[in-house]
Design an enzyme around this catalytic site. Structure first.
Site, short mmCIF file in Angstrom:
data_model
loop_
_atom_site.label_atom_id
_atom_site.label_comp_id
_atom_site.label_asym_id
_atom_site.label_seq_id
_atom_site.Cartn_x
_atom_site.Cartn_y
_atom_site.Cartn_z
N PRO A 1 0.80 -1.23 0.00
CA PRO A 1 0.00 0.00 0.00
C PRO A 1 0.83 1.28 0.00
O PRO A 1 0.32 2.35 -0.33
CB PRO A 1 -0.83 -0.11 1.28
CG PRO A 1 -0.01 -1.00 2.18
CD PRO A 1 0.65 -1.98 1.26
N GLY B 1 11.19 -4.02 -4.14
CA GLY B 1 11.27 -4.76 -2.88
C GLY B 1 10.11 -5.74 -2.74
O GLY B 1 10.30 -6.89 -2.33
N GLU C 1 17.55 -4.29 -1.72
CA GLU C 1 17.34 -4.49 -0.29
C GLU C 1 18.60 -5.11 0.33
O GLU C 1 19.38 -5.77 -0.35
CB GLU C 1 16.14 -5.42 -0.04
CG GLU C 1 14.83 -4.94 -0.68
CD GLU C 1 14.31 -3.65 -0.07
OE1 GLU C 1 14.58 -3.41 1.13
OE2 GLU C 1 13.66 -2.88 -0.79
#
Length: 302
Positions: free
Chosen positions: A11, A69, A273
């Site tokens: 989100p 990610g 990451e």
């Protein structure tokens, strides 16, 4: 019976625009003939668990919606399972490296249309230890930028946040000591950075590994030898045009597996990451997943 799809979405991706688009995405995909359910991520590894659960529940399709990610986590969840649904991608992040490499549009409606066309191609996946990556594994101080940029800064500035962080880090760049062993090439010495590329899009730049393919079963490995800041800036300028591989400061080779180690404490970057510390072993898993793409991409991947 309609194909079952699990939409896994972040989100907060893409300045939080994706969150407001989910109802429209679901409506469009449902009208296109899919039976879609959702899984929203809240923290680290949520997308890994959701993708793994989708495999256990024998979904036909897993759609990863978010940035690199989120997509990395979904690929980690899928890749470790024996049954692996087809992967669809709705790019919603800052750089969207996999989407760039697959020529997927940023417009979500257009990306949904590609998913509904159901044209799939096999995709290589990189394995490192018990984890996986799809775009890039890298080490060197410059590669640490992507996971050092705060999420709020990425939300407000987008890709510009990486440039801001890069300029901040430039005066402090120092080479690292690494050793690389593979069936195709060996190296031991100091380097500014080492990139193990599975795709041609790295950090939004599509010419850092211009010959890399998601389909050929090999990594493109790039090592940048020690150089002073002016030389590094010049090399970066060449890289924007894809002309850096001929530089005497660059070592470039292909391999399907390699080991990278260091006598120092060196961090690993996996798809933007933090991926732990060296030493690590890398293997290219040829055609490990199927992914939905625009039809012309099949010619690009061939």
């Amino acid at each position: 019976m309609r194909p079952r799809a699990r939409l896994i979405y972040n989100p907060s991706a893409g300045k939080e625009a994706l969150l407001h688009s989910v109802p429209r995405i679901l409506d469009f995909l449902e009208q296109g003939g899919l039976e879609v359910s959702t899984a929203m991520t809240h923290g680290a590894n949520d997308a890994v668990r959701a993708a793994r659960q989708a495999c256990e529940d024998r979904f036909d399709l897993v759609i990863a919606a978010g940035g690199d990610g989120t997509i990395n986590e979904v690929i980690n969840g899928l890749s470790q399972m024996e049954y692996r649904p087809t992967l669809g991608v709705l790019p919603g992040g800052t750089t969207n490296d996999l989407a760039r490499a697959l020529h997927l549009p940023r417009d979500l409606k257009s990306a949904c249309e590609i998913i509904l066309q159901n044209h799939r191609v096999p995709l290589d996946v990189g394995r490192v230890g018990d984890g996986f990556f799809i775009n890039i594994a890298g080490c060197g101080r410059l590669t640490e930028i992507t996971y050092e940029v705060p999420s709020k800064l990425k939300t407000h500035l987008g890709q510009l946040a990486y440039y801001v962080k890069g300029l901040e880090k430039l005066p402090f760049l120092k080479p690292i000591q690494i050793a690389i062993d593979s069936p195709d090439f060996a190296f031991e010495g100091k380097a500014m950075l080492c990139l193990i590329a599975n795709s041609n899009s790295i950090g939004g730049f599509e010419k850092l590994a211009p010959n890399a393919s998601l389909h050929d079963g090999f990594f493109d490995v790039i090592i940048v030898k020690p150089c002073k800041i002016p030389e590094l800036v010049r090399l970066a300028t060449l890289a924007l045009r894809g002309e850096h591989l001929n530089s005497d400061r660059v070592i470039y080779f292909h391999t399907d597996r390699l080991t990278v180690s260091s006598a120092e404490e060196v961090e690993l970057n996996l798809d933007g990451e933090f991926g732990g510390l060296l030493p690590r072993e890398f293997e290219c898993l040829k055609h490990h997943l199927n992914v939905l793409v625009p039809k012309p991409v099949e010619e690009v991947l061939a």
